[in-house]
Scaffold this motif. Structure first.
Motif, PDB file in Angstrom:
ATOM      1  N   ALA A  62       0.859  -1.190   0.000  1.00 42.22           N
ATOM      2  CA  ALA A  62       0.000   0.000   0.000  1.00 42.22           C
ATOM      3  C   ALA A  62       0.889   1.232   0.000  1.00 42.22           C
ATOM      4  O   ALA A  62       1.878   1.286   0.741  1.00 42.22           O
ATOM      5  N   LEU A  63       0.542   2.182  -0.848  1.00 41.25           N
ATOM      6  CA  LEU A  63       1.276   3.445  -0.917  1.00 41.25           C
ATOM      7  C   LEU A  63       0.531   4.477  -0.079  1.00 41.25           C
ATOM      8  O   LEU A  63      -0.649   4.735  -0.315  1.00 41.25           O
ATOM      9  N   ASP A  64       1.218   5.068   0.904  1.00 37.02           N
ATOM     10  CA  ASP A  64       0.619   6.085   1.770  1.00 37.02           C
ATOM     11  C   ASP A  64       1.227   7.449   1.458  1.00 37.02           C
ATOM     12  O   ASP A  64       2.449   7.605   1.439  1.00 37.02           O
ATOM     13  N   LEU A  65       0.347   8.418   1.228  1.00 33.66           N
ATOM     14  CA  LEU A  65       0.766   9.795   0.992  1.00 33.66           C
ATOM     15  C   LEU A  65       0.053  10.702   1.987  1.00 33.66           C
ATOM     16  O   LEU A  65      -1.087  10.430   2.380  1.00 33.66           O
ATOM     17  N   GLY A  66       0.709  11.794   2.374  1.00 39.79           N
ATOM     18  CA  GLY A  66       0.091  12.735   3.288  1.00 39.79           C
ATOM     19  C   GLY A  66       0.327  14.165   2.859  1.00 39.79           C
ATOM     20  O   GLY A  66       1.282  14.458   2.125  1.00 39.79           O
ATOM     21  N   PHE A  67      -0.552  15.054   3.324  1.00 39.23           N
ATOM     22  CA  PHE A  67      -0.442  16.475   2.996  1.00 39.23           C
ATOM     23  C   PHE A  67      -0.747  17.292   4.249  1.00 39.23           C
ATOM     24  O   PHE A  67      -1.672  16.982   5.005  1.00 39.23           O
ATOM     25  N   VAL A  68       0.058  18.318   4.459  1.00 38.65           N
ATOM     26  CA  VAL A  68       0.013  19.115   5.678  1.00 38.65           C
ATOM     27  C   VAL A  68      -0.484  20.513   5.347  1.00 38.65           C
ATOM     28  O   VAL A  68       0.075  21.192   4.472  1.00 38.65           O
ATOM     29  N   ALA A  69      -1.536  20.953   6.041  1.00 37.80           N
ATOM     30  CA  ALA A  69      -2.067  22.305   5.873  1.00 37.80           C
ATOM     31  C   ALA A  69      -1.510  23.205   6.962  1.00 37.80           C
ATOM     32  O   ALA A  69      -1.521  22.844   8.147  1.00 37.80           O
ATOM     33  N   ARG A  70      -1.040  24.384   6.555  1.00 35.54           N
ATOM     34  CA  ARG A  70      -0.489  25.351   7.508  1.00 35.54           C
ATOM     35  C   ARG A  70      -1.113  26.723   7.302  1.00 35.54           C
ATOM     36  O   ARG A  70      -1.482  27.093   6.185  1.00 35.54           O
ATOM     37  N   ASP A  71      -1.173  27.437   8.413  1.00 33.80           N
ATOM     38  CA  ASP A  71      -1.445  28.865   8.385  1.00 33.80           C
ATOM     39  C   ASP A  71      -0.179  29.519   8.923  1.00 33.80           C
ATOM     40  O   ASP A  71       0.084  29.476  10.125  1.00 33.80           O
ATOM     41  N   GLY A  72       0.632  30.058   8.031  1.00 31.02           N
ATOM     42  CA  GLY A  72       1.961  30.501   8.434  1.00 31.02           C
ATOM     43  C   GLY A  72       2.807  29.292   8.794  1.00 31.02           C
ATOM     44  O   GLY A  72       2.941  28.357   8.018  1.00 31.02           O
ATOM     45  N   ASP A  73       3.332  29.277  10.010  1.00 24.13           N
ATOM     46  CA  ASP A  73       4.133  28.143  10.463  1.00 24.13           C
ATOM     47  C   ASP A  73       3.323  27.124  11.244  1.00 24.13           C
ATOM     48  O   ASP A  73       3.842  26.068  11.618  1.00 24.13           O
ATOM     49  N   GLU A  74       2.061  27.424  11.506  1.00 24.60           N
ATOM     50  CA  GLU A  74       1.240  26.551  12.344  1.00 24.60           C
ATOM     51  C   GLU A  74       0.553  25.475  11.524  1.00 24.60           C
ATOM     52  O   GLU A  74      -0.126  25.762  10.528  1.00 24.60           O
ATOM     53  N   ILE A  76      -2.402  23.238  10.835  1.00 23.13           N
ATOM     54  CA  ILE A  76      -3.818  23.351  11.181  1.00 23.13           C
ATOM     55  C   ILE A  76      -4.638  22.169  10.664  1.00 23.13           C
ATOM     56  O   ILE A  76      -5.856  22.129  10.851  1.00 23.13           O
ATOM     57  N   GLY A  77      -3.987  21.216  10.018  1.00 27.18           N
ATOM     58  CA  GLY A  77      -4.701  20.035   9.565  1.00 27.18           C
ATOM     59  C   GLY A  77      -3.827  19.176   8.673  1.00 27.18           C
ATOM     60  O   GLY A  77      -2.770  19.620   8.202  1.00 27.18           O
ATOM     61  N   MET A  78      -4.248  17.953   8.481  1.00 27.19           N
ATOM     62  CA  MET A  78      -3.568  17.034   7.577  1.00 27.19           C
ATOM     63  C   MET A  78      -4.600  16.143   6.903  1.00 27.19           C
ATOM     64  O   MET A  78      -5.718  15.980   7.394  1.00 27.19           O
ATOM     65  N   VAL A  79      -4.200  15.555   5.779  1.00 30.64           N
ATOM     66  CA  VAL A  79      -4.997  14.520   5.139  1.00 30.64           C
ATOM     67  C   VAL A  79      -4.033  13.460   4.636  1.00 30.64           C
ATOM     68  O   VAL A  79      -2.925  13.774   4.194  1.00 30.64           O
ATOM     69  N   THR A  80      -4.424  12.196   4.773  1.00 30.48           N
ATOM     70  CA  THR A  80      -3.614  11.114   4.235  1.00 30.48           C
ATOM     71  C   THR A  80      -4.431  10.350   3.197  1.00 30.48           C
ATOM     72  O   THR A  80      -5.669  10.310   3.256  1.00 30.48           O
ATOM     73  N   ALA A 100     -10.618  20.489  16.243  1.00 30.22           N
ATOM     74  CA  ALA A 100     -11.837  21.293  16.401  1.00 30.22           C
ATOM     75  C   ALA A 100     -11.564  22.787  16.294  1.00 30.22           C
ATOM     76  O   ALA A 100     -12.374  23.550  15.750  1.00 30.22           O
ATOM     77  N   ALA A 101     -10.414  23.231  16.785  1.00 28.72           N
ATOM     78  CA  ALA A 101     -10.109  24.658  16.799  1.00 28.72           C
ATOM     79  C   ALA A 101      -9.967  25.247  15.406  1.00 28.72           C
ATOM     80  O   ALA A 101     -10.059  26.471  15.228  1.00 28.72           O
ATOM     81  N   HIS A 102      -9.760  24.411  14.404  1.00 29.63           N
ATOM     82  CA  HIS A 102      -9.506  24.919  13.051  1.00 29.63           C
ATOM     83  C   HIS A 102     -10.602  24.543  12.050  1.00 29.63           C
ATOM     84  O   HIS A 102     -10.429  24.733  10.844  1.00 29.63           O
ATOM     85  N   ARG A 103     -11.719  24.041  12.533  1.00 28.32           N
ATOM     86  CA  ARG A 103     -12.766  23.594  11.619  1.00 28.32           C
ATOM     87  C   ARG A 103     -13.676  24.739  11.205  1.00 28.32           C
ATOM     88  O   ARG A 103     -13.775  25.756  11.882  1.00 28.32           O
ATOM     89  N   GLY A 104     -14.348  24.505  10.077  1.00 27.58           N
ATOM     90  CA  GLY A 104     -15.365  25.441   9.614  1.00 27.58           C
ATOM     91  C   GLY A 104     -14.820  26.665   8.928  1.00 27.58           C
ATOM     92  O   GLY A 104     -15.565  27.631   8.696  1.00 27.58           O
ATOM     93  N   ARG A 105     -13.525  26.671   8.561  1.00 26.13           N
ATOM     94  CA  ARG A 105     -12.936  27.840   7.912  1.00 26.13           C
ATOM     95  C   ARG A 105     -12.275  27.474   6.579  1.00 26.13           C
ATOM     96  O   ARG A 105     -11.395  28.168   6.100  1.00 26.13           O
TER      97      ARG A 105
END
Length: 359
Positions: A62-74, A76-80, A100-105
């Motif tokens: 299985a090939l696993d890939l991931g992606f990291v979401a940032r706001d500046g250096d922080e 705020i979420g990921m998806v694999t 939860a702190a970063h949802r809905g935006r």
């Protein structure tokens, strides 16, 4: 923050968790546990970074890939996104991780879109994702297409539904208290062995799998993808052989994990026809996970599910005496397996929704 402020970059898979480029992967492990805690109060449902790294480093099966979401250096979420490597595989399995702190935006939609784009580029036509839910009633309850079970809507399930996914199936997450009196397990095992009769016998081992059992284990492991109830979820028939068992054993025992297997052999044919796996991380006081359980279709009705579950749980109490609880997931329509769980003391603690989208 708006979606315009987001940056999304690939998740680096480090050589070790101590490597200079390992910070994001360590954050992935932390975020995974945080989501499980926020959604259902069970952080130990998630493996930690050390447990996940071997899978990410080996893309043979299985090939696993991931992606990291940032706001500046922080972060705020990921998806694999996971891609089974069988030639006939159509699906990409997605895991959305937004605290939860970063949802809905707009973070959820941006990450789901990135995962879908990756799936399209790799020729996949089906997307699959799972959401976690507390065992409680809510103003809006969701019923899967199977008609079995119901789950309360959450902000993450709302985001998944808004992205075009359909709820196909509900899975029940149950726990068993390992500190409880083991006598009910012993009685259930004895009764099941008597009912099964002399054509069946129990075989037990701890990973890595002994060489003489690899072919038989490969055959019964492959049945999980086709014999377990899955509604209309598009799961490819997995291809297993002894070499894949060796690779899988290596990934599962890396980072200090312990895995116990109880299987049933059909003596006249010499084949393994049922199995149960229990797994725990290097911290052996933590939660034990039931990793896989199956009875081959043509051997159902002989109480083999009770045999492998009870035999392995009794063995586990001696092998890992400091673990306090076992956690397992089963499809709500899988009444035979749920009946076994309930009879030996498992109780529901959370639920998972299985979602699918065709693209």
């Amino acid at each position: 923050m708006t979606t315009a402020a987001l940056t999304i970059t690939p998740l680096i898979v480090p050589a070790t968790l101590a490597a200079d480029d390992a910070a994001d992967f360590r954050a992935y492990g932390d975020l995974n546990r945080l989501i499980c805690d926020e959604e259902v109060g069970l952080p130990d449902l998630a493996p930690d970074a050390a447990q996940m790294l071997p899978n990410w480093q080996d893309d043979s099966d299985a090939l696993d890939l991931g992606f990291v979401a940032r706001d500046g250096d922080e972060i705020i979420g990921m998806v694999t996104v996971s891609f089974a490597q069988e030639a006939e595989a159509h699906a990409a399995e997605i895991d959305l991780l937004v605290a939860a702190a970063h949802r809905g935006r707009g973070v959820e939609e941006a990450l789901l879109t990135r995962a879908e784009d990756e799936a399209r580029e790799r020729g996949r036509t089906v997307l699959q994702i799972w959401t976690l839910h507390r065992p409680e009633e809510a103003e809006r309850m969701l019923v899967p297409r199977t008609g079995w079970g119901r789950i309360p809507a959450t902000s993450l399930s709302d985001a998944v539904e808004a992205h075009g996914f359909t709820l196909e199936q509900v899975e029940r997450n149950s726990e068993l208290d390992l500190r409880a009196d083991p006598e009910p397990l012993r009685r259930a095992l004895a009764a099941a062995l008597e009912a099964a009769g002399p054509e069946y016998r129990v075989i037990e081992w701890q990973l890595p799998t002994p060489p003489e059992l690899r072919d038989g284990y490969a055959a019964v492991l492959a049945r999980l993808s086709t014999d377990a109830p899955s509604g209309d979820m598009d799961f490819v028939a997995e291809v297993y052989d002894a070499d894949r068992v060796i690779r899988r054993d290596g990934r599962l025992t890396a980072a200090g994990q312990t895995v116990s297997v109880a299987a049933v052999e059909h003596i006249p044919s010499g084949t393994l026809v049922a199995y149960n796996e229990l797994l725990i991380g290097a911290e052996r006081t933590g939660t034990t996970h039931q990793f896989g359980t199956l009875v081959a279709k043509e051997h159902r009705g002989h109480r083999l599910g009770t045999i492998v579950k009870c035999a392995n749980l009794l063995r586990w109490r001696e092998l890992v005496p400091d673990s306090s609880v076992v956690s397992t997931f089963n499809a709500e329509e899988n009444r035979p397996m749920l009946d076994i769980n309930e009879a030996i003391g498992f109780v529901p603690v959370s639920y998972a929704g299985a979602w699918q989208k065709k693209i």
